[in-house]
Scaffold this motif. Structure first.
Motif, PDB file in Angstrom:
ATOM      1  N   THR A 173      11.658   9.298 -13.168  1.00 26.81           N
ATOM      2  CA  THR A 173      13.103   9.121 -13.381  1.00 26.81           C
ATOM      3  C   THR A 173      13.942   9.254 -12.129  1.00 26.81           C
ATOM      4  O   THR A 173      14.943   8.579 -11.999  1.00 26.81           O
ATOM      5  N   ALA A 174      13.607  10.132 -11.219  1.00 28.17           N
ATOM      6  CA  ALA A 174      14.463  10.367 -10.039  1.00 28.17           C
ATOM      7  C   ALA A 174      14.233   9.282  -9.007  1.00 28.17           C
ATOM      8  O   ALA A 174      13.122   8.816  -8.809  1.00 28.17           O
ATOM      9  N   THR A 175      15.307   8.888  -8.343  1.00 25.73           N
ATOM     10  CA  THR A 175      15.200   7.948  -7.229  1.00 25.73           C
ATOM     11  C   THR A 175      16.074   8.443  -6.099  1.00 25.73           C
ATOM     12  O   THR A 175      17.124   9.031  -6.322  1.00 25.73           O
ATOM     13  N   PRO A 176      15.654   8.222  -4.850  1.00 29.05           N
ATOM     14  CA  PRO A 176      16.465   8.663  -3.714  1.00 29.05           C
ATOM     15  C   PRO A 176      17.653   7.758  -3.523  1.00 29.05           C
ATOM     16  O   PRO A 176      17.657   6.617  -3.982  1.00 29.05           O
ATOM     17  N   SER A 177      18.651   8.256  -2.844  1.00 31.00           N
ATOM     18  CA  SER A 177      19.787   7.410  -2.518  1.00 31.00           C
ATOM     19  C   SER A 177      19.486   6.661  -1.238  1.00 31.00           C
ATOM     20  O   SER A 177      18.911   7.203  -0.308  1.00 31.00           O
ATOM     21  N   VAL A 178      19.851   5.394  -1.214  1.00 29.35           N
ATOM     22  CA  VAL A 178      19.633   4.574  -0.021  1.00 29.35           C
ATOM     23  C   VAL A 178      20.963   4.456   0.684  1.00 29.35           C
ATOM     24  O   VAL A 178      21.955   4.032   0.107  1.00 29.35           O
ATOM     25  N   GLN A 237       0.830  -1.212   0.000  1.00 31.85           N
ATOM     26  CA  GLN A 237       0.000   0.000   0.000  1.00 31.85           C
ATOM     27  C   GLN A 237       0.862   1.258   0.000  1.00 31.85           C
ATOM     28  O   GLN A 237       0.598   2.198  -0.759  1.00 31.85           O
ATOM     29  N   LEU A 238       1.887   1.267   0.834  1.00 28.72           N
ATOM     30  CA  LEU A 238       2.772   2.433   0.894  1.00 28.72           C
ATOM     31  C   LEU A 238       3.498   2.638  -0.432  1.00 28.72           C
ATOM     32  O   LEU A 238       3.637   3.761  -0.911  1.00 28.72           O
ATOM     33  N   GLY A 239       3.968   1.559  -1.023  1.00 29.05           N
ATOM     34  CA  GLY A 239       4.671   1.657  -2.297  1.00 29.05           C
ATOM     35  C   GLY A 239       3.783   2.155  -3.415  1.00 29.05           C
ATOM     36  O   GLY A 239       4.174   3.035  -4.200  1.00 29.05           O
ATOM     37  N   ARG A 240       2.585   1.618  -3.497  1.00 31.21           N
ATOM     38  CA  ARG A 240       1.648   2.067  -4.543  1.00 31.21           C
ATOM     39  C   ARG A 240       1.259   3.526  -4.335  1.00 31.21           C
ATOM     40  O   ARG A 240       1.137   4.286  -5.293  1.00 31.21           O
ATOM     41  N   GLN A 241       1.071   3.919  -3.094  1.00 31.74           N
ATOM     42  CA  GLN A 241       0.717   5.313  -2.812  1.00 31.74           C
ATOM     43  C   GLN A 241       1.875   6.243  -3.144  1.00 31.74           C
ATOM     44  O   GLN A 241       1.667   7.331  -3.677  1.00 31.74           O
ATOM     45  N   ARG A 248      10.179  15.523  -4.804  1.00 34.44           N
ATOM     46  CA  ARG A 248      11.389  14.703  -4.793  1.00 34.44           C
ATOM     47  C   ARG A 248      11.136  13.401  -4.035  1.00 34.44           C
ATOM     48  O   ARG A 248      10.335  13.353  -3.109  1.00 34.44           O
ATOM     49  N   PRO A 249      11.838  12.345  -4.400  1.00 35.28           N
ATOM     50  CA  PRO A 249      11.693  11.070  -3.692  1.00 35.28           C
ATOM     51  C   PRO A 249      11.934  11.176  -2.188  1.00 35.28           C
ATOM     52  O   PRO A 249      11.250  10.519  -1.404  1.00 35.28           O
ATOM     53  N   ASP A 250      12.895  12.013  -1.789  1.00 40.60           N
ATOM     54  CA  ASP A 250      13.129  12.173  -0.349  1.00 40.60           C
ATOM     55  C   ASP A 250      11.916  12.788   0.343  1.00 40.60           C
ATOM     56  O   ASP A 250      11.640  12.487   1.499  1.00 40.60           O
ATOM     57  N   LEU A 268       9.400   3.271  -6.830  1.00 36.83           N
ATOM     58  CA  LEU A 268       9.686   3.966  -8.083  1.00 36.83           C
ATOM     59  C   LEU A 268      10.258   3.009  -9.120  1.00 36.83           C
ATOM     60  O   LEU A 268       9.931   3.117 -10.304  1.00 36.83           O
ATOM     61  N   HIS A 269      11.057   2.061  -8.723  1.00 38.97           N
ATOM     62  CA  HIS A 269      11.632   1.085  -9.658  1.00 38.97           C
ATOM     63  C   HIS A 269      10.583   0.120 -10.184  1.00 38.97           C
ATOM     64  O   HIS A 269      10.631  -0.267 -11.349  1.00 38.97           O
ATOM     65  N   ASN A 270       9.658  -0.295  -9.330  1.00 37.09           N
ATOM     66  CA  ASN A 270       8.754  -1.388  -9.688  1.00 37.09           C
ATOM     67  C   ASN A 270       7.348  -0.959 -10.077  1.00 37.09           C
ATOM     68  O   ASN A 270       6.729  -1.606 -10.923  1.00 37.09           O
ATOM     69  N   TYR A 271       6.823   0.071  -9.452  1.00 42.47           N
ATOM     70  CA  TYR A 271       5.455   0.494  -9.741  1.00 42.47           C
ATOM     71  C   TYR A 271       5.391   1.631 -10.754  1.00 42.47           C
ATOM     72  O   TYR A 271       4.392   1.778 -11.435  1.00 42.47           O
ATOM     73  N   CYS A 272       6.420   2.442 -10.800  1.00 41.61           N
ATOM     74  CA  CYS A 272       6.381   3.576 -11.732  1.00 41.61           C
ATOM     75  C   CYS A 272       7.781   3.897 -12.244  1.00 41.61           C
ATOM     76  O   CYS A 272       8.341   4.936 -11.933  1.00 41.61           O
TER      77      CYS A 272
END
Length: 107
Positions: free
Chosen positions: A101-106, A49-53, A65-67, A93-97
């Motif tokens: 283009t932008a992704t946060p740094s882990v 749910q959190l990922g889809r949201q 921004r992802p952050d 962001l990688h799997n659902y959308c």
């Protein structure tokens, strides 16, 4: 912050799991796990749910921004502080959308 929780609850109520969505869920949960966030029967549905949201919010507000997405989760869900929320957003962001283009740094 309350809006995110309401949105997550609404998304959960209206979630229809098509075969493609199940495949996305599996990839998303595998990535969440590989990034160090445990996935179990107890938290699997909440993580999805959190990922889809997060993906929905990223599409609705492309300037966010992802952050910032991770911070929303961290502020709304005490079980997911910023570091864990960043994992959720990265995998979402990688799997659902992947079109976002932008992704946060882990860390």
């Amino acid at each position: 912050m309350k809006a995110l929780m309401i949105s997550v609850m609404a998304a959960a109520a209206g979630l229809a799991l098509a075969p493609a969505a199940l495949a996305d869920d599996q990839g998303y949960l595998a990535e969440v796990s590989s990034l160090g966030l445990p996935v179990s029967d107890d938290n699997r549905d909440v993580l999805v749910q959190l990922g889809r949201q997060a993906c929905l919010t990223a599409h609705e507000d492309p300037a966010m921004r992802p952050d910032d997405l991770a911070m929303q989760i961290a502020e709304a869900r005490s079980a997911y502080p910023f570091e864990k929320a960043t994992v959720v957003v990265t995998a979402a962001l990688h799997n659902y959308c992947p079109d976002v283009t932008a992704t946060p740094s882990v860390s």
